[in-house]
Design a protein around this motif. Structure first.
Motif, PDB file in Angstrom:
ATOM      1  N   ASP A 173       1.043   4.095  -2.921  1.00  0.00           N
ATOM      2  CA  ASP A 173       0.792   5.488  -2.697  1.00  0.00           C
ATOM      3  C   ASP A 173       1.696   6.371  -3.322  1.00  0.00           C
ATOM      4  OD1 ASP A 173      -1.627   4.932  -1.180  1.00  0.00           O
ATOM      5  OD2 ASP A 173      -0.591   5.007   0.776  1.00  0.00           O
ATOM      6  N   GLY A 204      -7.072   4.456  -5.174  1.00  0.00           N
ATOM      7  CA  GLY A 204      -7.294   4.012  -3.505  1.00  0.00           C
ATOM      8  C   GLY A 204      -6.068   4.503  -2.636  1.00  0.00           C
ATOM      9  N   ASP A 205      -5.743   5.729  -3.032  1.00  0.00           N
ATOM     10  CA  ASP A 205      -4.596   6.237  -2.480  1.00  0.00           C
ATOM     11  C   ASP A 205      -4.919   6.374  -0.713  1.00  0.00           C
ATOM     12  OD1 ASP A 205      -2.318   8.109  -1.892  1.00  0.00           O
ATOM     13  OD2 ASP A 205      -3.526   9.741  -1.309  1.00  0.00           O
ATOM     14  N   GLY A 240       0.968  -1.177  -0.023  1.00  0.00           N
ATOM     15  CA  GLY A 240      -0.026  -0.021  -0.020  1.00  0.00           C
ATOM     16  C   GLY A 240       1.074   1.093   0.058  1.00  0.00           C
ATOM     17  N   GLU A 259      -5.505   3.729   0.881  1.00  0.00           N
ATOM     18  CA  GLU A 259      -6.135   2.646   1.477  1.00  0.00           C
ATOM     19  C   GLU A 259      -5.446   1.361   1.378  1.00  0.00           C
ATOM     20  OE1 GLU A 259      -9.362   2.481   2.294  1.00  0.00           O
ATOM     21  OE2 GLU A 259      -9.963   4.248   1.696  1.00  0.00           O
ATOM     22  N   ASP A 291      -7.924  -5.414  -4.102  1.00  0.00           N
ATOM     23  CA  ASP A 291      -8.832  -4.496  -4.035  1.00  0.00           C
ATOM     24  C   ASP A 291      -8.273  -3.354  -3.020  1.00  0.00           C
ATOM     25  OD1 ASP A 291     -11.249  -3.191  -3.183  1.00  0.00           O
ATOM     26  OD2 ASP A 291     -12.497  -4.854  -3.507  1.00  0.00           O
ATOM     27  N   ARG A 292      -8.356  -2.178  -3.303  1.00  0.00           N
ATOM     28  CA  ARG A 292      -7.984  -1.037  -2.903  1.00  0.00           C
ATOM     29  C   ARG A 292      -8.888   0.070  -2.864  1.00  0.00           C
ATOM     30  NH1 ARG A 292      -3.311   3.300  -3.499  1.00  0.00           N
ATOM     31  NH2 ARG A 292      -2.397   3.084  -1.735  1.00  0.00           N
ATOM     32  N   GLY A 293      -9.758   0.154  -1.769  1.00  0.00           N
ATOM     33  CA  GLY A 293     -10.732   1.212  -1.691  1.00  0.00           C
ATOM     34  C   GLY A 293     -11.799   1.081  -2.766  1.00  0.00           C
ATOM     35  N   GLY A 294     -12.062  -0.152  -3.187  1.00  0.00           N
ATOM     36  CA  GLY A 294     -12.989  -0.163  -4.313  1.00  0.00           C
ATOM     37  C   GLY A 294     -12.425  -0.335  -5.803  1.00  0.00           C
ATOM     38  N   HIS A 295     -11.350  -0.363  -5.669  1.00  0.00           N
ATOM     39  CA  HIS A 295     -10.599  -0.049  -7.005  1.00  0.00           C
ATOM     40  C   HIS A 295      -9.678  -1.403  -7.156  1.00  0.00           C
ATOM     41  CE1 HIS A 295     -11.421   4.073  -7.429  1.00  0.00           C
ATOM     42  NE2 HIS A 295     -10.626   4.132  -6.211  1.00  0.00           N
TER      43      HIS A 295
END
Length: 345
Positions: free
Chosen positions: A17, A23-24, A13, A26, A45-49
């Motif tokens: 970033d 999904g910054d 993560g 997350e 899956d990163r913040g719904g992305h």
């Protein structure tokens, strides 16, 4: 449950970033999509992305690590081209983030014929299925016409002497694992030596270009969504990819049986050759040579899987091993038969 240790989501993560990935901030959630000793795929899956991470498996050797770095270089070079592929989002070729080189790509909203065969409506609508044949050939043409020099792929392959190397190189590979006689092997090899092209136009070639290594968009009309699995990609002769895509044909007609997909309704071979010529600007006049080489080379590649299946404690799927038994000799015999009937035989 997976036996593969999941990458550290915190480290991943933080790295994402720094790259501006979706999904910054997350924490990514990882799920194994597929895994083997060579490569592992994770869905992120990163913040719904949704994204996909590709990295070497835990038992991958140095050659596999270098291979993944080559994939990163290639996918980066394809960014901004018209070649359908999973777009590169971020990459760490040095392996400083997760201890192994890896890259993160966009998730493709599509389907593979290698799942459960043709997806609706292509399972019953033969007119729609026909378009998939043209789409497959179009992908090979788009890849082959990429300006590989302009995209920084000098040294990615050795296009000089490509055809001069093919026969001896692949016979050398086969000698390391061959476990049985393969009638037609040397007849086709001799023909290939005598009939190799005197000149050709170098380009990016996938190396294993077929329905098994592409994804299509959902629903009609047929649309090539992505070319996948770049392990064998090099700068060589793109016409070999075209021949690979035609392995499901017997002359002008799609194979009636013995292929891993039902080819009913596909265009005639001549139609696909004309479509490729129109899109690529390359002549397919010498397609016989490439068809012999494709059958012969694929047979050698698959014989390695068959030989591995005979070893005690083999991890090769028994169904795959059973298929390889008759398939490899059939490919060799097809190569020899095509060589015997081709112009210049």
């Amino acid at each position: 449950m997976s036996d593969f240790p999941a990458p550290d989501p915190g480290a991943l993560g933080r790295f994402l970033d720094t790259t501006g990935a979706p999904g910054d901030g997350e924490l990514p959630v990882l799920t194994v999509l597929s895994g083997g000793s060579q490569n592992v795929l994770y869905r992120i899956d990163r913040g719904g992305h949704p994204m996909v991470l590709r990295m070497p498996g835990p038992r991958a050797d140095a050659a596999r690590l270098d291979g993944l770095r080559r994939e990163i270089r290639l996918v980066r070079a394809l960014s901004g081209t018209d070649v359908p592929h999973a777009a590169l989002i971020a990459a760490d070729p040095d392996g400083t983030v997760l201890g192994q080189p890896f890259y993160v790509m966009a998730e493709i909203d599509g389907w593979s014929p290698m799942g459960d065969g043709w997806q609706p409506p292509f399972d019953t609508d033969l007119a729609a299925r026909r378009e998939l044949g043209f789409q497959l050939v179009a992908g090979a043409a788009m890849l082959g016409r990429v300006d590989w020099r302009g995209r920084g792929l000098q040294g990615f392959g050795r296009p000089e002497g490509f055809h001069e190397r093919q026969v001896d190189r692949w016979l050398g590979f086969l000698a390391k694992y061959q476990v049985r006689e393969l009638p037609g092997l040397h007849e086709a090899a001799d023909w290939l030596r005598r009939n190799r092209p005197e000149r050709y136009t170098p380009g990016i070639m996938h190396g294993d270009y077929q329905f098994a290594n592409v994804m299509f968009g959902h629903g009609a009309p047929g649309r090539l969504a992505a070319i996948v699995d770049w392990e064998m990609t090099t700068v060589g002769d793109p016409l070999l990819d075209l021949a690979w895509a035609l392995l499901g044909y017997e002359g002008e007609e799609p194979a009636a049986d013995g292929f891993y997909l039902d080819m009913t309704g596909m265009p005639k071979r001549g139609e696909l050759l004309a479509h490729y010529e129109k899109l690529s600007g390359l002549s397919t006049e010498n397609i016989d040579y490439y068809l012999v080489l494709a059958n012969w080379k694929l047979g050698i590649m698959l014989e390695k899987t068959y030989a591995a299946s005979l070893r005690q404690g083999s991890a090769v799927d028994p169904q795959v091993a059973a298929a390889m038994g008759p398939m490899v000799p059939a490919l060799m015999q097809t190569a020899a038969r095509l060589a015997g009937t081709a112009t210049g035989a």
